[in-house]
Motif scaffolding. Sequence first.
Motif, short mmCIF file in Angstrom:
data_model
loop_
_atom_site.label_atom_id
_atom_site.label_comp_id
_atom_site.label_asym_id
_atom_site.label_seq_id
_atom_site.Cartn_x
_atom_site.Cartn_y
_atom_site.Cartn_z
N ILE A 20 -53.40 22.07 98.33
CA ILE A 20 -53.07 21.53 97.02
C ILE A 20 -53.69 20.14 96.86
O ILE A 20 -53.55 19.29 97.73
CB ILE A 20 -51.55 21.45 96.82
CG1 ILE A 20 -50.94 22.85 96.83
CG2 ILE A 20 -51.21 20.75 95.50
CD1 ILE A 20 -49.43 22.84 96.69
N LYS A 21 -54.34 19.93 95.73
CA LYS A 21 -55.00 18.65 95.46
C LYS A 21 -54.19 17.85 94.43
O LYS A 21 -53.38 18.42 93.70
CB LYS A 21 -56.41 18.90 94.92
CG LYS A 21 -57.33 19.63 95.90
CD LYS A 21 -58.69 19.86 95.27
CE LYS A 21 -59.64 20.53 96.27
NZ LYS A 21 -59.15 21.84 96.72
N ASP A 72 -52.83 19.15 90.86
CA ASP A 72 -52.63 20.60 90.82
C ASP A 72 -51.19 20.92 90.40
O ASP A 72 -50.26 20.21 90.79
CB ASP A 72 -52.90 21.23 92.19
CG ASP A 72 -54.38 21.33 92.50
OD1 ASP A 72 -55.19 21.03 91.61
OD2 ASP A 72 -54.72 21.70 93.64
N GLU A 117 -44.72 22.24 95.79
CA GLU A 117 -45.09 21.15 94.90
C GLU A 117 -45.60 19.96 95.70
O GLU A 117 -45.03 19.62 96.74
CB GLU A 117 -43.89 20.74 94.05
CG GLU A 117 -44.19 19.67 93.03
CD GLU A 117 -43.00 19.38 92.13
OE1 GLU A 117 -43.21 18.96 90.98
OE2 GLU A 117 -41.85 19.57 92.57
N ARG A 118 -46.65 19.34 95.21
CA ARG A 118 -47.20 18.16 95.87
C ARG A 118 -46.32 16.95 95.59
O ARG A 118 -45.91 16.71 94.46
CB ARG A 118 -48.63 17.91 95.37
CG ARG A 118 -49.31 16.73 96.07
CD ARG A 118 -50.71 16.50 95.51
NE ARG A 118 -51.31 15.32 96.11
CZ ARG A 118 -52.10 15.32 97.16
NH1 ARG A 118 -52.42 16.46 97.73
NH2 ARG A 118 -52.61 14.20 97.64
#
Length: 199
Positions: free
Chosen positions: A37-38, A41, A67-68
């Motif tokens: 994940i970036k 995102d 989730e980031r």
Amino acid sequence: TPRKTDSKMVVMPDGKVIGTIGGEKTEYQVIEKALAIKPGDPPLLLHFNLHPDRGLFYGGEMKIYLERLDAGTRLLIYGAGHVGKATADSLPFDFQIFLIDERPNIFSESDQQNFHCIEGNYSEIITKLDINTNDFVVVVTHEHALDISLTAAIATLRPAYIGMTGSKSKSREARKTLQEKYYLDKELIIKIDLPIVYP
């Protein structure tokens, strides 16, 4: 399934984890997804079938919300006693940490240098901080009844995370009180990490 509903795990940038969602192949796949994940995102909802014919010990199905958590996310700690301060000191990732307490002179000089320290009425501070769905909240005040009332008020604002301290018996009592006195629906109560368990 290997873990209860709402179990949580943090995946660090180097692949180390805090907590677990059950281990085995499923956890490994989730770690891979998390590392991919970036910034910016959207969250992911992953679905896994844990059928024994896939070589897994457990059966059933799991849904994983991923989730980031970026630096700068707010962590609001209600209660600046020894538990609240130890929580603030021990976090392995970068939150904006707010220590909140209504008792006078509870913040040391070190606290004020390292955290956002707010002294005042707990309920009034809830409104002033404009708690929202991006915030993480931990409730660890000096009174169990106060923990319950604050948790009830904050939970309705639906923060990203809310957890409350307490023994298993007090946690059972708290769930009952949240439903019968504060009229929280069961779906909302389930989302409260009660009691908080440190991995």
